[in-house]
Design an enzyme around this catalytic site. Structure first.
Site, PDB file in Angstrom:
ATOM      1  N   HIS A   1     -13.093  -1.026  25.822  1.00  0.00           N
ATOM      2  CA  HIS A   1     -13.715   0.286  25.679  1.00  0.00           C
ATOM      3  C   HIS A   1     -14.952   0.404  26.554  1.00  0.00           C
ATOM      4  O   HIS A   1     -15.408   1.518  26.824  1.00  0.00           O
ATOM      5  CB  HIS A   1     -14.009   0.624  24.210  1.00  0.00           C
ATOM      6  CG  HIS A   1     -15.160  -0.107  23.594  1.00  0.00           C
ATOM      7  ND1 HIS A   1     -15.011  -1.282  22.894  1.00  0.00           N
ATOM      8  CD2 HIS A   1     -16.482   0.182  23.533  1.00  0.00           C
ATOM      9  CE1 HIS A   1     -16.190  -1.682  22.433  1.00  0.00           C
ATOM     10  NE2 HIS A   1     -17.104  -0.808  22.821  1.00  0.00           N
TER      11      HIS A   1
ATOM     12  N   ASP B   1      -8.509  -4.257  22.879  1.00  0.00           N
ATOM     13  CA  ASP B   1      -9.874  -3.949  23.307  1.00  0.00           C
ATOM     14  C   ASP B   1     -10.376  -5.045  24.226  1.00  0.00           C
ATOM     15  O   ASP B   1     -11.357  -5.730  23.938  1.00  0.00           O
ATOM     16  CB  ASP B   1     -10.812  -3.749  22.122  1.00  0.00           C
ATOM     17  CG  ASP B   1     -12.105  -3.022  22.532  1.00  0.00           C
ATOM     18  OD1 ASP B   1     -12.250  -2.702  23.726  1.00  0.00           O
ATOM     19  OD2 ASP B   1     -12.954  -2.798  21.656  1.00  0.00           O
TER      20      ASP B   1
ATOM     21  N   GLY C   1     -24.472  -1.786  21.598  1.00  0.00           N
ATOM     22  CA  GLY C   1     -24.920  -2.541  22.753  1.00  0.00           C
ATOM     23  C   GLY C   1     -24.393  -3.955  22.774  1.00  0.00           C
ATOM     24  O   GLY C   1     -24.432  -4.625  23.800  1.00  0.00           O
TER      25      GLY C   1
ATOM     26  N   SER D   1     -21.245  -4.647  22.323  1.00  0.00           N
ATOM     27  CA  SER D   1     -19.849  -4.591  22.760  1.00  0.00           C
ATOM     28  C   SER D   1     -19.606  -5.483  23.967  1.00  0.00           C
ATOM     29  O   SER D   1     -20.365  -5.465  24.935  1.00  0.00           O
ATOM     30  CB  SER D   1     -19.464  -3.160  23.123  1.00  0.00           C
ATOM     31  OG  SER D   1     -19.236  -2.394  21.985  1.00  0.00           O
TER      32      SER D   1
ATOM     33  N   SER E   1     -15.844  -6.001  19.652  1.00  0.00           N
ATOM     34  CA  SER E   1     -15.179  -4.701  19.753  1.00  0.00           C
ATOM     35  C   SER E   1     -15.961  -3.616  19.042  1.00  0.00           C
ATOM     36  O   SER E   1     -16.250  -2.573  19.619  1.00  0.00           O
ATOM     37  CB  SER E   1     -13.762  -4.793  19.174  1.00  0.00           C
ATOM     38  OG  SER E   1     -13.137  -3.518  19.124  1.00  0.00           O
TER      39      SER E   1
END
Length: 364
Positions: A223, A245, A323, A325, A340
């Site tokens: 993502h 993801d 942040g 991720s 994720s």
């Protein structure tokens, strides 16, 4: 994909800065545990003690034997195949394999010494059939809980009421194979905040350094890479989200060590990748919350983000926030997953082994 929150950081403030950070010594909790940096060991021991109400000595003992337990569990499940109904590490760190008959239990004990067997009602196929019978609803998740031999449907308060009613009705029809839990809020793919890799006015955290054919890459969250084409460390060259993801960024910085930043001047070496198990003690590195540790709560988790469903995620109690991720999930020197999202007080990770296989890259 949700609109990305904008943030301002210096172009050079990126997670690849950890490439220049060598593992260094820090505070430890008891004797050194093989594969763990001092900082990770200290944080993991503290998190285990807080979660389980045990002493630092007991927590250190679990960490010290965890790799052996995971290898035994891997071996037992591989040998048993569909005769097994999943497995996990119990509160003491011992490997437990679920089976659906006493015959299979005996076979399990023969197949792998040191593994505890437990006869359960629902096979893996039963639980997967139940999963398929449940409707997909935004801001919910469906996880496999091997400790209770059930699917756990978690419903966020942001989920649409009419669709939740249908979901609960479907769960009721499936009996004790499914239990439903309610949590506040929803489920979000956490992309903004923090200092890390930057691009297009957005931020994520760098994941794992990897390579193929002499070219370095960063394995990250899909993502993130699907939303931003050019990062300050290099371009996005792959993205799979939703569904999966995971994504891939070409690392043009010239620095790509096999280590994860702990955001305190030290780093944890990563030398292998493996699958995560329920009950396993883990840590996460992310640019917003830094180093946080906890326990794997569930695997094979379907998270219904507003952007779409992502399957086979790992659910943990380690803290994440916007942040983080793309950041790294690991146990000692073993890489496990890519950050994720979050919801209901839990964090969710894309399994690293699947991402490495999808892109044909190898950890540095």
């Amino acid at each position: 994909m949700r609109k990305l929150m904008r943030a301002t950081v210096a172009a050079g403030a990126c997670a690849l800065a950890f490439g220049a950070v060598a593992p260094v010594a820090g505070a430890t909790s008891g004797p050194e545990i093989e594969g763990y940096s001092a900082d990770v060991q200290s944080e993991a021991v503290s998190a285990l003690g807080a979660e389980r109400g045990i002493t630092d000595t007991a927590a250190s003992r679990i960490l010290d034997t965890q790799d052996d337990s995971v290898r035994a569990l891997d071996a037992a499940l591989a040998k048993l195949g569909d005769r097994a109904a999943g497995g996990y590490l119990d509160a003491s760190g011992a490997p437990v394999v679920n089976v659906v008959s006493e015959v299979a239990a005996s076979q399990a004990r023969t197949a792998q010494a040191g593994v505890v067997t437990r006869v359960v009602e629902h096979s893996t196929a039963d639980l997967e059939a139940a999963r398929d019978a449940l409707p997909s609803v935004a801001d919910t998740s469906v996880a496999t809980d091997p400790t209770s031999n059930q699917l756990v449907v978690t419903v966020g308060s942001d989920a649409p009421a009419a669709e939740v009613a249908d979901l609960k009705a479907a769960a009721d029809r499936l009996g004790d194979a499914v239990r439903v839990e309610q949590v506040a809020g929803g489920f979000d793919a956490a992309i903004y905040g923090g200092e890390a890799i930057t691009g297009g006015g957005s931020r994520c955290s760098a994941g794992f350094n990897a390579n193929s054919g002499g070219q370095n890459y960063i394995v990250d969250a899909g993502h993130c890479t699907g939303a931003v084409s050019q990062w300050n460390v290099g371009p996005s060259v792959g993205a799979s989200f939703p569904g999966n993801d995971y994504g891939l960024i070409r690392n043009d910085t010239g620095s790509a060590p096999g280590a994860v930043s702990l955001y305190n001047g030290s780093a944890q070496a990563i030398n292998s990748a493996a699958n995560a198990y329920v009950g396993q003690s883990i840590c996460k590195s992310g640019s917003t919350t830094g180093l946080t540790c906890g326990t794997v709560q569930a695997t094979n988790v379907t998270v219904n983000y507003p952007q779409g469903a992502v399957y086979q995620l790992v659910q943990t109690s380690a803290s994440v926030n916007s942040g983080d991720s793309g950041g790294a999930l690991f146990a000692g020197s073993t890489g496990l997953g890519i950050t994720s999202g979050m919801g209901g007080g839990s964090s969710f990770f894309q399994p690293l082994t699947e991402a490495l296989s999808a892109y044909g890259v190898t950890l540095n």
